[in-house]
Design an enzyme around this catalytic site. Structure first.
Site, short mmCIF file in Angstrom:
data_model
loop_
_atom_site.label_atom_id
_atom_site.label_comp_id
_atom_site.label_asym_id
_atom_site.label_seq_id
_atom_site.Cartn_x
_atom_site.Cartn_y
_atom_site.Cartn_z
N ASP A 1 0.08 5.16 1.11
CA ASP A 1 -0.03 6.11 2.23
C ASP A 1 -0.06 5.38 3.57
OD1 ASP A 1 -0.55 9.01 1.19
OD2 ASP A 1 -1.67 7.69 -0.13
N ASP B 1 -1.91 -0.35 5.80
CA ASP B 1 -2.25 0.24 7.10
C ASP B 1 -3.72 0.57 7.29
OD1 ASP B 1 -2.23 2.38 5.21
OD2 ASP B 1 -2.25 3.77 6.91
N ASP C 1 0.87 -1.17 0.00
CA ASP C 1 0.00 0.00 0.00
C ASP C 1 0.92 1.24 0.00
OD1 ASP C 1 -2.30 1.68 0.81
OD2 ASP C 1 -1.33 1.67 2.76
O1 LIG Z 1 -4.39 3.13 -0.29
P1 LIG Z 1 -3.46 4.19 0.15
O2 LIG Z 1 -2.23 4.32 -0.71
O3 LIG Z 1 -3.10 4.08 1.60
O4 LIG Z 1 -4.27 5.55 -0.03
C1 LIG Z 1 -5.36 5.84 0.86
C2 LIG Z 1 -5.62 7.33 0.86
O5 LIG Z 1 -4.35 7.92 1.20
C3 LIG Z 1 -4.27 9.33 1.14
O6 LIG Z 1 -4.91 9.88 2.28
C4 LIG Z 1 -4.28 9.53 3.51
O7 LIG Z 1 -2.93 10.02 3.53
C5 LIG Z 1 -2.82 11.47 3.49
C6 LIG Z 1 -1.35 11.82 3.40
O8 LIG Z 1 -0.62 11.29 4.46
C7 LIG Z 1 -3.51 12.06 4.72
O9 LIG Z 1 -3.42 13.47 4.71
C8 LIG Z 1 -4.97 11.61 4.75
O10 LIG Z 1 -5.59 12.05 5.92
C9 LIG Z 1 -5.07 10.08 4.67
O11 LIG Z 1 -6.42 9.67 4.54
C10 LIG Z 1 -4.82 9.88 -0.15
O12 LIG Z 1 -4.80 11.28 -0.10
C11 LIG Z 1 -6.17 9.34 -0.47
O13 LIG Z 1 -6.57 9.79 -1.74
C12 LIG Z 1 -6.06 7.81 -0.51
O14 LIG Z 1 -7.31 7.23 -0.83
#
Ligand SMILES: O=P(O)(O)OC[C@H]1O[C@H](O[C@H]2O[C@H](CO)[C@@H](O)[C@H](O)[C@H]2O)[C@H](O)[C@@H](O)[C@@H]1O
Length: 399
Positions: free
Chosen positions: A141, A342, A139
């Site tokens: 983020d 995560d 993954d």
């Molecule tokens: O599947 P992932 O790669 O984990 O993506 C899931 C979402 O991640 C991002 O949002 C998350 O991370 C951001 C940066 O650290 C944070 O600001 C936010 O609060 C988190 O939800 C991304 O911006 C989303 O579009 C993804 O869906």
């Protein structure tokens, strides 16, 4: 290690793929009927004429009696929003300014009895992996990059990029993210990997003949380097709808300070990490208002983010299965898939690996939470350590 001691005291067997947990558990604190949307059953079966859309992909979600507005008002959305990201860890220090174990630490170590550290139990993982081909799914983020306030600045470190590049030399490696395919590729920037964006709804996998032919929404094409790839976009017909929803959410949330809407191509993310908690109901209301006009879209929760996505039977778990097939690694006894993630959406992938005793899910979490993963890692720096250890192990076992 406290975790090992607890395991010994509780007389728990060392991990193996079959014995870790008797019953899978759900991570979503909101019951399914509350966190998902009710739509008339007639609409669930609807697909426009000529849509390149397999009937099997339409997600059958039971109709709810209460309306959406009731959901927002009755706080089920808000409860899920509040529990959607762990608070920062508080470090207690003693008189000598040394960190001391507090209740949270003890709870975490107790939790690790059930989800042991993939670093501490690395040897156990590699013992099981002996003679097997590892396929790695990561993954983005919160796994490769730390969670930060501004989603546009969630950069991975050069050290992490180097670790991912090295691991991909030894094992087929794919990134599976909620971000759009292009955005996650821009962040990672490694052409030797496979990428699945939009929670697996936008896959660029290896160009093997058999796979895309088996799926009505897949086709063969070439990537920017001219390499043969299989593009698979099971929600392709939703593209205009997602575009409309994005525009509409940008407009409706524009006066909510801190709210940010992100277009992830086949899904839209509404971030409330920087919104004052008092205004969270307003964010929820905006999302609710859009969803009522689009009954073929549904809501999922991520870390301080509400996500609107097509109501199709496709998720990160399905993307793992698809990529394993594309790589020619499905139904092989000698393949060990490892998925590191995560968030709640990663649970779909953990479930797929657990269901067939196929491989290991590793949950990245600094706080205890129920999961379908087998192992845990505390934070991205531990993920990097784990990737480096895999490379060292592979190199030494090749000698
Ligand atoms: O599947 P992932 O790669 O984990 O993506 C899931 C979402 O991640 C991002 O949002 C998350 O991370 C951001 C940066 O650290 C944070 O600001 C936010 O609060 C988190 O939800 C991304 O911006 C989303 O579009 C993804 O869906």
């Amino acid at each position: 290690m406290l975790e090992k001691k607890l395991r010994r005291e509780l007389n728990l067997d060392p991990m193996d793929l079959k014995s870790n947990h008797a019953a899978p558990v759900l991570t979503d604190p909101t019951p399914l009927s509350k966190s998902r949307l009710g739509v008339p059953s007639s609409l669930l079966q609807y697909s426009p004429p000529g849509a390149a859309f397999s009937a099997g992909l339409i997600l059958a979600i039971p109709r709810r009696k209460a309306g959406l507005l009731d959901d927002v008002r009755s706080n089920s959305w808000l409860d899920a929003m509040k529990s959607s990201s762990p608070p920062h860890r508080k470090i207690t220090k003693d008189v000598n300014n040394e960190p001391v174990a507090n209740e949270a630490d003890i709870a975490y170590h107790t939790w690790m009895v059930k989800y042991p550290s993939a670093l501490t139990y690395f040897e156990q993982i590699t013992n099981y992996a002996k003679g097997k081909r590892i396929a790695l799914f990561l993954d983005y983020d919160g796994t490769l990059s730390p969670i930060v306030d501004n989603p546009d600045c969630a950069f991975m470190s050069d050290a992490m990029r180097a670790a991912v590049r090295r691991v991909a030399k030894h094992f087929p490696t794919a990134i599976i993210s909620g971000r759009s395919h292009d955005k996650v590729y821009e962040f990672v920037g490694l052409k030797e990997l496979y990428y699945a964006g939009s929670h697996g709804m936008d896959i660029m996998g290896p160009g093997r003949q058999s796979t895309a032919d088996d799926h009505r929404n897949g086709f063969r094409t070439s990537d920017k380097q001219g390499k043969d790839v299989n593009l698979f976009q099971p929600a392709a017909e939703f593209l205009p709808m997602i575009g409309e929803v994005y525009e509409s959410l940008v407009e409706s949330t524009k006066d909510i300070e801190g709210a940010k809407v992100e277009n992830n191509k086949f899904c839209v993310s509404v971030h409330y990490r920087n919104v004052d908690e008092k205004s969270w109901p307003a964010v929820a209301q905006c999302v609710h208002d859009v969803l009522k006009d689009y009954p073929r879209l549904r809501l999922t929760h991520g870390r301080k983010v509400l996500e609107v996505r097509p109501m199709i039977n496709w998720d990160k778990g399905k993307a793992v299965t698809f990529l394993l097939e594309s790589l020619g690694l499905s139904d092989c006894e000698d393949v060990l898939p490892i998925y590191i993630g995560d968030d709640r959406t990663d649970e779909d992938a953990f479930k797929v690996l657990r269901a067939g005793n196929r491989g290991y899910g590793i949950l990245v979490s600094a706080v205890p939470k129920e999961s379908n993963a087998f192992y845990s890692l505390r934070e991205p720096s531990e993920v990097m350590e784990f990737l480096k250890s895999l490379v060292m192990w592979r190199k030494s076992s090749a000698l």
